[in-house]
Design an enzyme around this catalytic site. Structure first.
Site, short mmCIF file in Angstrom:
data_model
loop_
_atom_site.label_atom_id
_atom_site.label_comp_id
_atom_site.label_asym_id
_atom_site.label_seq_id
_atom_site.Cartn_x
_atom_site.Cartn_y
_atom_site.Cartn_z
N CYS A 2 35.03 48.53 52.63
CA CYS A 2 35.95 47.81 53.51
C CYS A 2 35.15 46.86 54.40
O CYS A 2 33.94 46.87 54.42
CB CYS A 2 36.70 48.81 54.39
N ARG A 27 34.04 41.21 49.16
CA ARG A 27 33.78 42.65 48.98
C ARG A 27 34.97 43.35 48.33
O ARG A 27 34.88 44.51 48.00
CB ARG A 27 33.49 43.29 50.34
N TRP A 74 39.49 48.73 51.35
CA TRP A 74 39.31 49.04 49.92
C TRP A 74 39.70 50.51 49.82
O TRP A 74 38.95 51.39 50.27
CB TRP A 74 37.86 48.79 49.51
N ASN A 98 35.13 52.22 58.08
CA ASN A 98 34.56 52.12 56.73
C ASN A 98 33.92 53.46 56.44
O ASN A 98 33.32 54.06 57.33
CB ASN A 98 33.46 51.05 56.68
N GLY A 99 33.98 53.89 55.17
CA GLY A 99 33.32 55.14 54.78
C GLY A 99 34.35 56.18 54.35
O GLY A 99 35.52 55.87 54.13
N GLU A 479 24.22 50.90 26.28
CA GLU A 479 24.49 50.25 27.57
C GLU A 479 23.43 49.22 27.90
O GLU A 479 23.73 48.12 28.37
CB GLU A 479 24.61 51.31 28.67
N LYS A 483 24.21 45.27 28.55
CA LYS A 483 23.79 44.57 29.78
C LYS A 483 23.04 43.29 29.41
O LYS A 483 23.28 42.23 29.93
CB LYS A 483 22.92 45.47 30.65
N GLU A 486 25.31 40.58 27.56
CA GLU A 486 26.44 39.95 28.27
C GLU A 486 25.99 39.05 29.42
O GLU A 486 26.74 38.20 29.86
CB GLU A 486 27.44 40.99 28.76
N HIS A 502 17.35 53.96 8.47
CA HIS A 502 18.51 53.73 7.58
C HIS A 502 18.95 52.27 7.59
O HIS A 502 20.10 51.97 7.30
CB HIS A 502 19.66 54.64 8.00
N LYS A 601 36.04 40.08 34.62
CA LYS A 601 35.68 41.37 35.23
C LYS A 601 36.64 42.47 34.77
O LYS A 601 36.24 43.59 34.57
CB LYS A 601 35.72 41.27 36.75
C1 AGP Z 1 30.64 45.94 31.30
O1 AGP Z 1 29.45 45.40 31.87
C2 AGP Z 1 31.63 44.87 30.89
N1 AGP Z 1 31.90 44.00 31.98
C3 AGP Z 1 32.87 45.40 30.17
O2 AGP Z 1 32.41 45.95 28.97
C4 AGP Z 1 33.68 46.50 30.91
O3 AGP Z 1 32.92 47.68 30.99
C5 AGP Z 1 34.94 46.79 30.08
O4 AGP Z 1 35.72 45.61 30.03
C6 AGP Z 1 35.78 47.95 30.64
O5 AGP Z 1 36.21 47.63 31.93
P1 AGP Z 1 36.85 48.82 32.83
O6 AGP Z 1 35.76 49.81 33.09
O7 AGP Z 1 37.31 48.13 34.09
O8 AGP Z 1 37.98 49.43 32.07
#
Ligand code: AGP
Length: 606
Positions: A2, A27, A74, A98-99, A479, A483, A486, A502, A601
Site C-alpha cells: 500500500c 505500486r 493493496w 501498510n503491512g 523457469e 525468464k 521472455e 534423448h 502482465k
Molecule cells: C511469467 O514471467 C509470465 N509473465 C507469464 O508466464 C505468467 O506467469 C502467466 O501468464 C500466468 O500468470 P498468472 O500467474 O497471473 O496466472
C-alpha cells in the site's frame, strides 16, 4: 504494497495528499482514501478503484484542513471495497497502515468481547480501536499510541490522527518502510520516496520500532519506551522515475530484491514451530478424503505447480496432477467430487487458468487457489484461497510472485502432511525451522550476485540457451529458461537433465551455453555425468551449485554458488541466480525488461 502520505503544514493539504498518492500508483492498489483534520475533527473520504474516484469525492467535499493523511490500499485482509479502504476511524482515532498485523484475529476477538464493533474486515481497523481504548483509559495521545504499538505483532507502517490534535501526525514503523520529509514550511510522512520527492529532498528513514511525532514546525523520533532517538537526515538526489523503482533501474530488479520480504510476509503467522504445523487460512478439507489434487496454472505459475507436485506428494503422499490451464478443459478430464482443484495464479485473472478451474468445478471438484491479488476473479470463484503476500508485481516477468507461490506450496504440503500422518512432529519441525531461515539465505544469494554480472556479459550474445535440472529443480530449469526468453528474446529451453541423451545433446556446441542446476542432493552424481557429456562437445556449462561443493569447479566453466539447503527448499534459492542472469543479459541487450515485447502482465484472453 500500500501507499501512505501525510502532511502537516500551513497549506490546504487535500491536493498535496492526492498528488503524493498519485506518485505511488505504480505500486498497485484497489482503493484509496484521505483523512483531513478540520476544526479539530478528522473527516474521511474514501473510494474503491482508481484515485480518480477519490479525487472526485475530494473535489466535491473541498476539505480545507492543513493536516492530513492519505492511503492507497493493496488488499491483504478483506476484499477491495470502500468500507475496507483506509483510513479507518474509531472514536477520536484515524489510522492508515501498510503491512500485516499477524495477531489481528485475537486482538479483534478481545476488543469485540469488550463491546467494540468493527466496520471493516481489515486487520488495520484494530489499531484505531486499541488507541481509542487507551485514550478512554486516560492516557495522553502519544502514550496511547505507544501502548497500542506494543500490542500488535507483525509488519506495520502507520500514520495516526487524533481528533482535537490539529497539528500532529503520529507515525511508526516495524518491518514496513516509513519516511519523514522535512522542510521549513511543512513536514511529511510517506511509505516511499516518490510520494513527497516533489515537496522536499530532506528525508529521515525511520528504523525498526521507531515512532515519530510530526508537527508543522518540529519532528521528534522516539523508541517504543518514549526515549528520543537521533536519526540522520538524508538528501535524496534521485529523479522521480528512479524513485518509483526504489533506486533500481527496473521494477523487475526491485522485485527480485523484494523476495526475502515477500517470502516473510507470505509465511506470516501461518507457521507454528511449537505445534510443528502450518495453517491454511480460509480452507477446510479433510486430506484423507482427497483422492487427488489437480493443479492448473500457466507460465511461471505452472512451474510453481510442478514444484508443488514434488512437495505435496513427498510431504503428504497425496497424488498430484499438474496441467496447463490452456490444455486442461479440452481433455475431458477425469475429475470429481473427491478431487481438489488447486488453481495457481499471481494475477488471479488468467483466462486459461480460470477456465480450467470452472471445468473442474463443473465436474464436482472443490477448488483451492493460490493467488496474489485479493478479490480477483479466481479468488472469488474458489472455495478457499491461500493468498501469497508478494505485494503488487509490476514487472511482466514474474519473480517474487513465483517464490511466494513456492512458499505457499511448502505450507500446503506441511498442512496436508500433518493431517494425513505422513509428516511427523519432528520432520515438520525441522522443515519449518529450515523454511524460516530461507529469507536470510535469499538475502545472502542476492548480495553475492556480482559473479552473475560477469557471466551475463560473457553470454549476452548467445543465440540459444539450454537449462537443465533434475527432480524438484527440473521446473526451475523451465523457469530459468522462461525468464531468459521472455525478457532478453534469446531462445532458451528447459529440460530434465536426464533427457539430454534423448535428443537435445545434438544441439550442443561451443556456441550453446548450458545452465545446470546441480545442488548437492540426490541425482547430483548423475547430473555431473550429464555435464561431462556437454563439455565433451565443447558446450559451455554454467552451474548453480551448493556453496562448498569441492568437485563442481573441475567439471564446469562457471559456478554460481548458493547456500546448501534441504531439497524441498532448494527451488527457493536455485531460482534466484537464474532470475538475475536473465535480468542482466536482458539489460545488456537493451530490451524493455519491465514491459517485454508482445507480453501482458495478466493474460485475460484465451
Ligand atoms: C511469467 O514471467 C509470465 N509473465 C507469464 O508466464 C505468467 O506467469 C502467466 O501468464 C500466468 O500468470 P498468472 O500467474 O497471473 O496466472
Amino acid at each position: 504494497m500500500c501507499g501512505i502520505v501525510g502532511y502537516v503544514g500551513n497549506e490546504a493539504c487535500a491536493n498535496i495528499l492526492l498528488d503524493g498518492l498519485a506518485r505511488l500508483e505504480y505500486r498497485g492498489y484497489d482503493s484509496a482514501g484521505t483523512a483531513i483534520m478540520e476544526s479539530g475533527k478528522t473527516g474521511i473520504l474514501r473510494a474503491e478503484g482508481k484515485l480518480l474516484n477519490l479525487r472526485k469525492r475530494v473535489d466535491e467535499a473541498k476539505p480545507a484542513g492543513t493536516v492530513g493523511i492519505g492511503h492507497t490500499r493493496w488488499a491483504t485482509h478483506g476484499r477491495p471495497s470502500e468500507v475496507n479502504a483506509h483510513p479507518h476511524k474509531y472514536g477520536r482515532v484515524t489510522v492508515v497502515h501498510n503491512g500485516i498485523i499477524e495477531n489481528h484475529a485475537e486482538l479483534r476477538a478481545e476488543l469485540e468481547s469488550n463491546g467494540h464493533e468493527f466496520a471493516s474486515e481489515t486487520d488495520t481497523e484494530i489499531v484505531a480501536h486499541l488507541i481509542d481504548d487507551e485514550l478512554r483509559g486516560g492516557k495522553e495521545s502519544e502514550d496511547a499510541f505507544r501502548a497500542a504499538l506494543k500490542r500488535v505483532r507483525g509488519a506495520y507502517a502507520l500514520c495516526v490522527l487524533v481528533d482535537g490534535l490539529d497539528d500532529t501526525i503520529y507515525a511508526a514503523r516495524h518491518d514496513a518502510p516509513l519516511i519523514l520529509g522535512l522542510s521549513d514550511e511543512a513536514n511529511y510522512v510517506a511509505s516511499d520516496i516518490p510520494a513527497i520527492l516533489s515537496r522536499t529532498r530532506d528525508m529521515v528513514f525511520l528504523e525498526e520500532h521507531d515512532m515519530a511525532v510530526v508537527r508543522r514546525d518540529k519532528v521528534v523520533v522516539k523508541d517504543l519506551e518514549g526515549n528520543e532517538v537521533e536519526r540522520e537526515t538524508k538528501k535524496i538526489l534521485w529523479d522521480a522515475m528512479m524513485a518509483e523503482k526504489g533506486g533500481h533501474k527496473h521494477f523487475m530488479l526491485k522485485e527480485i530484491h523484494e523476495q526475502p520480504r515477500a517470502v516473510t510476509d507470505t509465511i506470516g503467522d501461518r507457521l507454528s514451530p511449537k505445534d510443528a504445523d502450518a495453517y491454511i487460512d480460509g480452507f477446510e478439507a479433510d486430506p484423507g478424503k482427497i483422492r487427488k489434487l489437480v493443479m492448473v496454472a500457466c507460465g511461471t505459475s505452472w512451474h510453481s505447480a510442478l514444484v508443488g507436485k514434488f512437495l505435496i506428494e513427498q510431504l503428504a503422499r497425496i497424488p498430484v496432477e499438474v496441467d496447463l490451464g490452456s490444455e486442461y478443459r479440452y481433455r475431458d478430464p477425469i475429475v470429481g467430487d473427491s478431487d481438489l482443484i488447486l488453481a495457481v495464479s499471481q494475477s488471479g485473472e488468467t483466462a486459461d487458468t480460470l477456465a480450467a478451474l470452472r471445468e473442474g468445478r463443473r465436474k464436482g471438484a472443490r477448488v483451492l487457489s493460490i493467488v496474489n491479488v485479493v478479490g480477483s476473479t479466481i479468488a472469488r470463484e474458489s472455495d478457499g484461497v491461500l493468498y501469497t503476500h508478494a505485494g503488487p508485481e509490476i514487472g511482466v516477468a514474474s519473480t517474487k510472485a513465483f517464490t511466494t507461490q513456492l512458499v505457499a506450496m511448502v505450507l500446503l504440503g506441511i498442512h496436508l502432511g500433518r493431517r494425513t500422518g505422513t509428516l511427523d512432529h519432528e520432520q515438520a519441525h525441522e522443515l519449518i525451522t529450515d523454511l524460516m531461515r530461507i529469507p536470510e539465505q535469499m538475502v545472502e544469494v542476492l548480495d553475492h550476485s556480482a559473479t552473475i554480472n560477469v557471466i551475463a556479459r560473457r553470454y549476452a550474445t548467445a543465440r540459444d540457451f539450454l537449462y537443465l535440472g533434475r527432480g524438484i529443480n527440473y521446473p526451475i530449469a523451465l523457469e530459468g529458461a522462461l525468464k531468459l526468453k521472455e525478457i532478453s528474446y534469446i531462445h532458451a529451453e528447459g529440460y530434465p537433465a536426464g533427457e539430454m541423451k534423448h535428443g537435445p545433446i545434438a544441439l550442443i556446441d561451443e556456441h550453446m551455453p548450458v545452465v545446470v542446476i546441480t545442488p548437492r542432493g540426490s541425482g547430483y552424481e548423475k547430473i555431473v555425468s550429464n555435464l561431462s557429456e556437454v563439455r565433451a562437445r565443447e558446450g559451455k556449462v554454467i552451474a548453480i551449485a551448493s556453496r562448498g561443493d569441492p568437485d563442481i569447479h573441475d567439471v564446469v566453466d562457471d559456478v554460481i554458488q548458493i547456500p546448501d539447503v534441504r531439497p524441498e527448499l532448494q527451488p527457493l534459492l536455485t531460482v534466484l541466480p537464474l532470475q538475475i542472469l536473465a535480468y542482466r543479459i536482458a539489460d545488456i541487450r537493451g530490451t524493455d525488461v519491465d514491459q517485454p515485447r508482445n507480453l501482458a502482465k495478466s493474460v485475460t484472453v484465451e
